[in-house]
Design a protein around this motif. Structure first.
Motif, PDB file in Angstrom:
ATOM      1  N   MET A 192       0.905  -1.350   0.002  1.00 46.21           N
ATOM      2  CA  MET A 192       0.127   0.082  -0.057  1.00 46.21           C
ATOM      3  C   MET A 192       0.714   1.188   0.052  1.00 46.21           C
ATOM      4  SD  MET A 192      -1.284   0.293   4.023  1.00 46.21           S
ATOM      5  CE  MET A 192      -0.178   0.607   5.349  1.00 46.21           C
ATOM      6  N   LYS A 193       0.146   2.362  -0.406  1.00 43.76           N
ATOM      7  CA  LYS A 193       0.784   3.657  -0.194  1.00 43.76           C
ATOM      8  C   LYS A 193       0.845   4.283   1.067  1.00 43.76           C
ATOM      9  CE  LYS A 193       1.990   3.600  -4.898  1.00 43.76           C
ATOM     10  NZ  LYS A 193       3.243   3.549  -5.125  1.00 43.76           N
ATOM     11  N   ALA A 194       1.647   4.965   1.359  1.00 45.48           N
ATOM     12  CA  ALA A 194       1.809   5.942   2.713  1.00 45.48           C
ATOM     13  C   ALA A 194       2.772   7.017   2.623  1.00 45.48           C
ATOM     14  CB  ALA A 194       2.446   4.849   3.715  1.00 45.48           C
ATOM     15  N   GLY A 195       2.337   8.041   3.331  1.00 46.17           N
ATOM     16  CA  GLY A 195       3.290   9.267   3.444  1.00 46.17           C
ATOM     17  C   GLY A 195       4.071   9.236   4.248  1.00 46.17           C
ATOM     18  N   GLN A 196       5.372   9.758   4.277  1.00 50.27           N
ATOM     19  CA  GLN A 196       6.263   9.708   5.258  1.00 50.27           C
ATOM     20  C   GLN A 196       7.172  10.926   5.202  1.00 50.27           C
ATOM     21  OE1 GLN A 196       9.502   6.906   4.298  1.00 50.27           O
ATOM     22  NE2 GLN A 196       9.838   6.523   6.659  1.00 50.27           N
ATOM     23  N   LEU A 197       7.420  11.631   6.346  1.00 46.49           N
ATOM     24  CA  LEU A 197       8.341  12.863   6.494  1.00 46.49           C
ATOM     25  C   LEU A 197       9.681  12.384   6.180  1.00 46.49           C
ATOM     26  CD1 LEU A 197       7.982  15.963   6.962  1.00 46.49           C
ATOM     27  CD2 LEU A 197       8.494  15.294   9.460  1.00 46.49           C
ATOM     28  N   THR A 198      10.496  12.683   5.381  1.00 47.40           N
ATOM     29  CA  THR A 198      11.829  12.304   5.175  1.00 47.40           C
ATOM     30  C   THR A 198      12.909  13.152   5.410  1.00 47.40           C
ATOM     31  OG1 THR A 198      11.740  12.708   2.682  1.00 47.40           O
ATOM     32  CG2 THR A 198      11.126  10.501   3.405  1.00 47.40           C
ATOM     33  N   GLY A 199      12.218  14.693   5.392  1.00 44.64           N
ATOM     34  CA  GLY A 199      13.313  15.552   5.940  1.00 44.64           C
ATOM     35  C   GLY A 199      12.602  16.752   6.131  1.00 44.64           C
ATOM     36  N   TYR A 200      13.257  18.029   6.229  1.00 39.14           N
ATOM     37  CA  TYR A 200      12.498  19.471   6.695  1.00 39.14           C
ATOM     38  C   TYR A 200      11.552  19.688   5.528  1.00 39.14           C
ATOM     39  CZ  TYR A 200      11.912  24.508   7.227  1.00 39.14           C
ATOM     40  OH  TYR A 200      11.243  25.749   7.191  1.00 39.14           O
ATOM     41  N   ARG A 201      10.264  19.827   5.932  1.00 34.39           N
ATOM     42  CA  ARG A 201       9.221  20.092   4.872  1.00 34.39           C
ATOM     43  C   ARG A 201       9.241  19.325   3.684  1.00 34.39           C
ATOM     44  NH1 ARG A 201       7.296  26.413   4.342  1.00 34.39           N
ATOM     45  NH2 ARG A 201       6.150  25.164   2.935  1.00 34.39           N
ATOM     46  N   THR A 202       9.485  17.965   3.896  1.00 29.86           N
ATOM     47  CA  THR A 202       9.622  17.050   2.808  1.00 29.86           C
ATOM     48  C   THR A 202       8.741  15.816   3.153  1.00 29.86           C
ATOM     49  OG1 THR A 202      11.746  17.667   2.089  1.00 29.86           O
ATOM     50  CG2 THR A 202      10.980  15.776   1.121  1.00 29.86           C
ATOM     51  N   PRO A 246      16.160  17.331  14.601  1.00 27.19           N
ATOM     52  CA  PRO A 246      17.520  16.953  14.288  1.00 27.19           C
ATOM     53  C   PRO A 246      17.473  15.667  13.194  1.00 27.19           C
ATOM     54  CG  PRO A 246      16.843  16.786  16.921  1.00 27.19           C
ATOM     55  CD  PRO A 246      15.649  17.293  15.818  1.00 27.19           C
ATOM     56  N   GLU A 247      18.791  15.786  12.521  1.00 26.89           N
ATOM     57  CA  GLU A 247      18.897  14.859  11.249  1.00 26.89           C
ATOM     58  C   GLU A 247      18.639  13.217  11.546  1.00 26.89           C
ATOM     59  OE1 GLU A 247      19.317  15.452   7.968  1.00 26.89           O
ATOM     60  OE2 GLU A 247      18.764  17.340   8.240  1.00 26.89           O
ATOM     61  N   ASN A 248      19.134  12.995  12.738  1.00 20.48           N
ATOM     62  CA  ASN A 248      18.792  11.584  13.070  1.00 20.48           C
ATOM     63  C   ASN A 248      17.418  11.006  13.331  1.00 20.48           C
ATOM     64  OD1 ASN A 248      18.436  12.761  15.794  1.00 20.48           O
ATOM     65  ND2 ASN A 248      19.997  11.722  16.871  1.00 20.48           N
ATOM     66  N   GLN A 249      16.497  12.176  13.425  1.00 19.16           N
ATOM     67  CA  GLN A 249      15.077  11.790  13.403  1.00 19.16           C
ATOM     68  C   GLN A 249      14.489  11.381  12.283  1.00 19.16           C
ATOM     69  OE1 GLN A 249      12.782  14.298  16.217  1.00 19.16           O
ATOM     70  NE2 GLN A 249      14.375  14.475  17.621  1.00 19.16           N
ATOM     71  N   TYR A 250      15.022  11.829  11.069  1.00 20.83           N
ATOM     72  CA  TYR A 250      14.478  11.530   9.775  1.00 20.83           C
ATOM     73  C   TYR A 250      15.074  10.512   9.273  1.00 20.83           C
ATOM     74  CZ  TYR A 250      13.400  16.703   9.611  1.00 20.83           C
ATOM     75  OH  TYR A 250      12.973  17.794  10.080  1.00 20.83           O
TER      76      TYR A 250
END
Length: 319
Positions: free
Chosen positions: A1-11, A49-53
């Motif tokens: 299935m499709k899902a949305g995912q926050l992969t970076g700042y405002r992305t 923080p970068e490690n949260q993405y």
């Protein structure tokens, strides 16, 4: 299935994830619509923080509605239309698994995207309950997004003497007037604070509702509230720590009340109340939905909401 995912700042990206499995006491819900919420901005519009993405697939979102496709739980059955409360703020998915205590049954009439508005409006009902009687009170509501507009409508119906709606967008102030606001003030006006005093006979409002979720609006609320008045905290801050004018709040003996139905464990109760109001015909939430986009435009939906583009109020995304 499709899902949305926050992969970076405002992305936010649309990704493929495995279909979920469900137990005997759970339901598999095909999500038809999600809606972007202001609380999503704590993750989307500030740099983590970068490690949260990346965040887990489906995050950040919690406003979801759909139809039970398989299974069942308690009184729920296949084909039921339900508002779903995702466990981990991971509602950006085509399918969610939920037990009975994380679903609310929706009548089989009306547009699902309109019923979805009951989710955030219910949280406003909880806040109104916490603030007590408003009969004969002067009330200022800071912020006239979907949440602030709901406050404007409810508080006027609850007997407030004067409801004063505040925002920096004139289209939202226009909307507030249609919902019963007695006065509207643009907070970008240099005379903003003086205008509030004039509207409240020079003493300030009995109650200030902070529904914008900014450090500036919190301290504006403290500044304009009357002595021994109430400050209702509703808006969520992007930052965990803010500058707070404690000295003024203390000097005025303000009752500062924090109102978050989810933290109180009363989210389902609150949303159930708003569903009941719509079902009875006493509440029409359709006008709040100003934009609708497909799942492939998830990034656009979050950008539009964050940047207040195109007179947006609430945007729903079809999955």
């Amino acid at each position: 299935m499709k899902a949305g995912q926050l992969t970076g700042y405002r992305t936010v990206e649309v990704v493929d994830v495995p279909d979920p499995t469900f137990g005997s006491d759970e339901a598999l819900v095909r999500i038809n619509f999600i809606s972007v919420c202001g609380s999503d901005m704590r993750y989307f519009s500030r740099a983590l923080p970068e490690n949260q993405y990346p965040l887990s697939p489906g995050q950040p979102n919690h406003e979801c509605i759909g139809v039970i496709e398989d299974g069942g739980s308690g009184s729920f059955k296949k084909g039921d239309r339900v508002i779903v409360f995702p466990d981990n703020n991971d509602g950006l998915k085509q399918f969610l698994v939920a037990p009975a205590d994380r679903m609310i049954l929706i009548p089989d009439w009306g547009k699902l995207e309109h019923w979805l508005m009951c989710q955030h409006v219910g949280t406003v009902l909880y806040s109104c309950k916490r603030m007590g009687s408003v009969v004969g009170q002067n009330i200022v509501i800071l912020g006239q997004g979907g949440i602030g507009l709901a406050f404007t409508r409810f508080l006027k119906q609850m007997g407030a003497l004067k409801v004063i709606a505040v925002d920096y967008l004139d289209n939202r102030l226009d909307f507030a007037r249609t919902l019963g606001a007695d006065a509207t003030v643009n907070c970008n006006d240099p005379q903003f604070l003086d205008t509030i005093k004039e509207c409240t006979d020079g003493v300030g409002p009995d109650i200030v509702v902070e529904a914008a979720g900014t450090e500036e609006s919190v301290n504006q609320g403290i500044a304009i509230a009357k002595r021994m008045g109430k400050l209702i905290h509703f808006g969520q801050m992007k930052d965990n720590v803010i500058q707070y004018d404690f000295a003024t709040a203390f000097d005025k003996n303000l009752d500062c009340i924090f109102t978050a139905s989810s933290r109180a464990g009363l989210m389902k109760w609150a949303v159930t109340q708003s569903v009941a109001m719509v079902e009875k015909g006493s509440l029409d939430l359709g006008p709040l939905v100003t934009h609708q986009l497909p799942f492939s435009d998830l990034q656009k939906a979050y950008d539009m909401f964050t940047d207040r583009q195109d007179d947006i109020m609430k945007v729903v995304v079809s999955t």
